[in-house]
Design an enzyme around this catalytic site. Structure first.
Site, short mmCIF file in Angstrom:
data_model
loop_
_atom_site.label_atom_id
_atom_site.label_comp_id
_atom_site.label_asym_id
_atom_site.label_seq_id
_atom_site.Cartn_x
_atom_site.Cartn_y
_atom_site.Cartn_z
N HIS A 139 0.87 -1.18 0.00
CA HIS A 139 0.00 0.00 0.00
C HIS A 139 0.91 1.23 0.00
O HIS A 139 1.96 1.22 0.66
CB HIS A 139 -0.83 0.08 1.29
N CYS A 184 -2.47 2.88 9.00
CA CYS A 184 -3.51 1.92 8.61
C CYS A 184 -4.71 1.95 9.55
O CYS A 184 -5.83 1.67 9.15
CB CYS A 184 -2.96 0.49 8.63
N1 ARG Z 1 -3.72 -7.08 6.60
C1 ARG Z 1 -4.15 -5.88 5.97
C2 ARG Z 1 -4.09 -6.06 4.47
O1 ARG Z 1 -3.18 -6.68 4.00
C3 ARG Z 1 -3.31 -4.73 6.39
C4 ARG Z 1 -3.81 -3.42 5.89
C5 ARG Z 1 -2.95 -2.28 6.27
N2 ARG Z 1 -3.55 -1.07 5.93
C6 ARG Z 1 -2.92 -0.06 5.32
N3 ARG Z 1 -3.55 1.07 5.22
N4 ARG Z 1 -1.74 -0.21 4.81
O2 ARG Z 1 -4.95 -5.61 3.75
#
Ligand code: ARG
Length: 273
Positions: free
Chosen positions: A167, A263
């Site tokens: 991300h 996150c």
């Molecule tokens: N386990 C989640 C995923 O892989 C983590 C999300 C983390 N969120 C973020 N905004 N980077 O989707």
């Protein structure tokens, strides 16, 4: 001198948090997670925001959605307008309608369900001039056009290359949204996207691989205080040099799902008068 501006955030307690599947390289369902500690650490983050003078709204967690604590992925709010999320992985799909329902119940009238896959603030970073948008792992490049059309703000597409930084918010932080100041880890981006970033942000703070590897870029700034993962100590001096105050927090348990401070934090950006 840096000035903090009061923010409004949406967070979701990790009541049902677990690592039951692996959709990024940080997740290992065979590794134990301490749920009580996850909740305690999350509450500490929420309390820090409140102590800094910010408003924190709470989204009710739903059973069966172990990643719902990562509220930043549920919608993007700019100028009081809400663009919902559409998740890349079926495991998280049901989080999107839960977020939309919250917005509709809390007085948001401009709420759009997206056509294309976008994981919201996971891949959209908002400054006063641009929306920086990540692609490569989760959000579709078509979602970048969709966000530009909906928000009426220029969207800059950036391509992520390293699966650990799946991300945009794992590789780039907006430090001062009003002045378009950011920090990022160049190694997470393609050469072309690195060139775009250095053109647009010549004065950006460049994070090292070590600070990126502890999710140090998954941070939240109010223009002065930069709330960031405790292990990202290498960022303290360069942040202080620029007049920011690092506020370290420990989110070790959520880290096991590949997430940290940012996150857990969706920003509700109000309509500008
Ligand atoms: N386990 C989640 C995923 O892989 C983590 C999300 C983390 N969120 C973020 N905004 N980077 O989707």
């Amino acid at each position: 001198m840096r000035t903090a501006t009061p923010r409004r955030y949406l967070m979701c307690p990790p009541a049902h948090f677990r690592v039951t599947y692996a959709i990024n390289p940080w997740m290992d369902p065979t590794k134990p997670v301490d749920s009580a500690l996850a909740l305690f650490q999350w509450e500490d983050l929420r309390d820090r925001y409140r102590a800094l003078g910010h408003t924190v709204e709470i989204l009710d967690p739903e059973p069966g959605l172990p990643d719902m604590v990562f509220a930043a992925n549920g919608a993007t709010v700019v100028d009081g307008r809400v663009l919902g999320a559409r998740f890349a992985n079926p495991e998280r799909a049901a989080e999107a309608p839960a977020h939309l329902a919250w917005f509709r119940a809390h007085g948001f009238t401009d709420v759009q369900e997206p056509e294309h896959v976008n994981e919201a603030e996971g891949d959209f970073a908002v400054t006063s001039t641009w929306i920086l948008a990540g692609q490569g792992f989760r959000s579709s490049p078509l979602a970048h056009d969709e966000a530009q059309e909906y928000f009426g703000r220029p969207v800059i597409s950036l391509e992520l290359t390293d699966p650990r930084y799946y991300h945009l918010d794992t590789a780039l932080t907006v430090l001062d949204d009003a002045r378009d100041e950011i920090m990022y880890f160049p190694g997470a981006f393609t050469p072309g996207s690195r060139a775009v970033l250095s053109r647009l942000f010549p004065g950006a703070l460049l994070a090292t691989a070590d600070d990126a590897a502890v999710l140090g870029l998954n941070a939240v700034s109010d223009g002065r205080h930069v709330v960031l993962p405790r292990a990202a100590t290498g960022l303290h001096a360069p942040l202080r040099d620029r007049g920011f105050e690092p506020v370290p927090v420990d989110l070790s348990e959520l880290h096991k799902a590949g997430g940290s401070v940012k996150c857990c934090t969706m920003e509700l950006r109000p309509a500008t008068p």
